[in-house]
Write a protein that holds these residues in place. Structure first.
Motif, PDB file in Angstrom:
ATOM      1  N   UNK A 121      -5.618  -6.202  -6.009  1.00  0.00           N
ATOM      2  CA  UNK A 121      -6.993  -6.289  -5.548  1.00  0.00           C
ATOM      3  C   UNK A 121      -7.201  -5.514  -4.266  1.00  0.00           C
ATOM      4  N   UNK A 122      -8.359  -5.735  -3.665  1.00  0.00           N
ATOM      5  CA  UNK A 122      -8.691  -5.090  -2.399  1.00  0.00           C
ATOM      6  C   UNK A 122      -7.894  -5.761  -1.282  1.00  0.00           C
ATOM      7  N   UNK A 123      -7.255  -4.936  -0.476  1.00  0.00           N
ATOM      8  CA  UNK A 123      -6.518  -5.405   0.690  1.00  0.00           C
ATOM      9  C   UNK A 123      -7.464  -5.265   1.880  1.00  0.00           C
ATOM     10  N   UNK A 124      -7.888  -6.385   2.438  1.00  0.00           N
ATOM     11  CA  UNK A 124      -8.848  -6.348   3.546  1.00  0.00           C
ATOM     12  C   UNK A 124      -8.249  -5.500   4.671  1.00  0.00           C
ATOM     13  N   UNK A 125      -8.917  -4.390   4.974  1.00  0.00           N
ATOM     14  CA  UNK A 125      -8.380  -3.398   5.903  1.00  0.00           C
ATOM     15  C   UNK A 125      -9.502  -2.792   6.733  1.00  0.00           C
ATOM     16  N   UNK A 126      -9.138  -2.234   7.877  1.00  0.00           N
ATOM     17  CA  UNK A 126     -10.101  -1.537   8.726  1.00  0.00           C
ATOM     18  C   UNK A 126      -9.466  -0.250   9.227  1.00  0.00           C
ATOM     19  N   UNK A 127     -10.258   0.808   9.150  1.00  0.00           N
ATOM     20  CA  UNK A 127      -9.802   2.132   9.576  1.00  0.00           C
ATOM     21  C   UNK A 127     -10.747   2.661  10.648  1.00  0.00           C
ATOM     22  N   UNK A 128     -10.178   3.143  11.731  1.00  0.00           N
ATOM     23  CA  UNK A 128     -10.967   3.810  12.754  1.00  0.00           C
ATOM     24  C   UNK A 128     -10.683   5.300  12.588  1.00  0.00           C
ATOM     25  N   UNK A 129     -11.753   6.050  12.348  1.00  0.00           N
ATOM     26  CA  UNK A 129     -11.643   7.482  12.064  1.00  0.00           C
ATOM     27  C   UNK A 129     -12.223   8.240  13.254  1.00  0.00           C
ATOM     28  N   UNK A 130     -11.468   9.212  13.759  1.00  0.00           N
ATOM     29  CA  UNK A 130     -11.919   9.944  14.943  1.00  0.00           C
ATOM     30  C   UNK A 130     -12.966  10.996  14.571  1.00  0.00           C
ATOM     31  N   UNK A 131     -13.592  11.631  15.569  1.00  0.00           N
ATOM     32  CA  UNK A 131     -14.660  12.592  15.289  1.00  0.00           C
ATOM     33  C   UNK A 131     -14.216  13.795  14.443  1.00  0.00           C
ATOM     34  N   UNK A 132     -12.902  14.072  14.405  1.00  0.00           N
ATOM     35  CA  UNK A 132     -12.388  15.188  13.613  1.00  0.00           C
ATOM     36  C   UNK A 132     -11.992  14.772  12.196  1.00  0.00           C
ATOM     37  N   UNK A 133     -12.202  13.487  11.841  1.00  0.00           N
ATOM     38  CA  UNK A 133     -11.877  13.034  10.492  1.00  0.00           C
ATOM     39  C   UNK A 133     -10.437  12.601  10.311  1.00  0.00           C
ATOM     40  N   UNK A 134      -9.765  12.275  11.406  1.00  0.00           N
ATOM     41  CA  UNK A 134      -8.382  11.790  11.325  1.00  0.00           C
ATOM     42  C   UNK A 134      -8.342  10.288  11.602  1.00  0.00           C
ATOM     43  N   UNK A 135      -7.357   9.639  11.003  1.00  0.00           N
ATOM     44  CA  UNK A 135      -7.168   8.206  11.223  1.00  0.00           C
ATOM     45  C   UNK A 135      -6.696   7.984  12.659  1.00  0.00           C
ATOM     46  N   UNK A 136      -7.435   7.177  13.383  1.00  0.00           N
ATOM     47  CA  UNK A 136      -7.056   6.806  14.744  1.00  0.00           C
ATOM     48  C   UNK A 136      -6.272   5.487  14.713  1.00  0.00           C
ATOM     49  N   UNK A 137      -6.749   4.542  13.891  1.00  0.00           N
ATOM     50  CA  UNK A 137      -6.084   3.254  13.685  1.00  0.00           C
ATOM     51  C   UNK A 137      -6.243   2.871  12.221  1.00  0.00           C
ATOM     52  N   UNK A 138      -5.207   2.234  11.676  1.00  0.00           N
ATOM     53  CA  UNK A 138      -5.274   1.680  10.320  1.00  0.00           C
ATOM     54  C   UNK A 138      -4.725   0.259  10.388  1.00  0.00           C
ATOM     55  N   UNK A 139      -5.594  -0.694  10.143  1.00  0.00           N
ATOM     56  CA  UNK A 139      -5.218  -2.107  10.189  1.00  0.00           C
ATOM     57  C   UNK A 139      -5.282  -2.663   8.769  1.00  0.00           C
ATOM     58  N   UNK A 140      -4.163  -3.164   8.270  1.00  0.00           N
ATOM     59  CA  UNK A 140      -4.093  -3.712   6.914  1.00  0.00           C
ATOM     60  C   UNK A 140      -3.911  -5.226   6.968  1.00  0.00           C
ATOM     61  N   UNK A 141      -4.348  -5.891   5.902  1.00  0.00           N
ATOM     62  CA  UNK A 141      -4.203  -7.347   5.777  1.00  0.00           C
ATOM     63  C   UNK A 141      -4.825  -8.075   6.957  1.00  0.00           C
ATOM     64  N   UNK A 142      -6.022  -7.634   7.338  1.00  0.00           N
ATOM     65  CA  UNK A 142      -6.705  -8.294   8.451  1.00  0.00           C
ATOM     66  C   UNK A 142      -7.347  -9.587   7.961  1.00  0.00           C
ATOM     67  N   UNK A 143      -7.634 -10.464   8.880  1.00  0.00           N
ATOM     68  CA  UNK A 143      -8.316 -11.720   8.576  1.00  0.00           C
ATOM     69  C   UNK A 143      -9.825 -11.504   8.657  1.00  0.00           C
ATOM     70  N   UNK A 144     -10.565 -12.181   7.807  1.00  0.00           N
ATOM     71  CA  UNK A 144     -12.023 -12.064   7.839  1.00  0.00           C
ATOM     72  C   UNK A 144     -12.580 -12.654   9.125  1.00  0.00           C
ATOM     73  N   UNK A 145     -12.058 -13.795   9.509  1.00  0.00           N
ATOM     74  CA  UNK A 145     -12.554 -14.490  10.700  1.00  0.00           C
ATOM     75  C   UNK A 145     -11.826 -13.987  11.934  1.00  0.00           C
ATOM     76  N   UNK A 146     -12.595 -13.567  12.924  1.00  0.00           N
ATOM     77  CA  UNK A 146     -12.017 -13.134  14.188  1.00  0.00           C
ATOM     78  C   UNK A 146     -11.575 -11.685  14.222  1.00  0.00           C
ATOM     79  N   UNK A 147     -11.677 -10.977  13.098  1.00  0.00           N
ATOM     80  CA  UNK A 147     -11.191  -9.592  13.067  1.00  0.00           C
ATOM     81  C   UNK A 147     -11.999  -8.669  13.963  1.00  0.00           C
TER      82      UNK A 147
END
Length: 158
Positions: A121-147
């Motif tokens: 299934x979908x792995x709850x994740x968050x990606x921060x992408x910089x202005x040049x289109x590169x991954x700045x941060x990749x957070x996997x298996x994050x919690x819905x509450x408090x993320x």
């Protein structure tokens, strides 16, 4: 299916053009020059996903003031995303990745643990992408509450 490949800082963010909750399309390339927070969630209008979306909604003004755009991505149909937006006053784009190709490219779809079982299934994740289109941060298996609060701390916003 095995665990998906994960993105790391410096990797190019996989590009996409997907339908949105408003019936339009959103292309990641159109957001170049800005920082983007792309967050992947399993299903609109479920308790955890609603809590997370509302946290992003409630933090949107301060995130935008710090130079971030927020985009949510799920495998839901655009019509369901429109209902989600209307019901919970979501004020940022929600994109529909019905075939899960983009979620897979980001490493946010695949095998995961759910209540002690291995499921696909979908792995709850968050990606921060910089202005040049590169991954700045990749957070996997994050919690819905408090993320969002944790993300804000990780980005040095709080």
């Amino acid at each position: 299916m095995t665990a998906p490949d994960r993105l790391a800082p410096g990797d190019p963010a996989p590009d996409f053009t997907l339908p949105t909750d408003t019936g339009e399309t959103l292309a990641l390339a159109a957001l170049r020059g800005r920082r983007v927070i792309l967050y992947a969630y399993p299903a609109a209008m479920t308790p955890g996903c609603t809590r997370q979306a509302c946290d992003f909604r409630d933090s949107l003004a301060s995130l935008q003031a710090a130079g971030y755009e927020v985009v949510g991505i799920s495998p839901d149909q655009p019509a369901k995303l429109a209902k989600f937006r209307e019901r919970d006053a979501i004020t940022f784009p929600l994109v529909a990745d019905v075939d899960k190709a983009v979620l897979t490219a980001y490493g946010a779809f695949g095998e995961k643990q759910s209540y002690g079982r291995t499921v696909t299934g979908v792995i709850r994740s968050t990606f921060v992408i910089d202005p040049d289109g590169k991954i700045e941060h990749a957070f996997y298996n994050v919690k819905a509450t408090g993320h969002v609060a944790k993300l804000r701390r990780d980005l040095g916003l709080d």
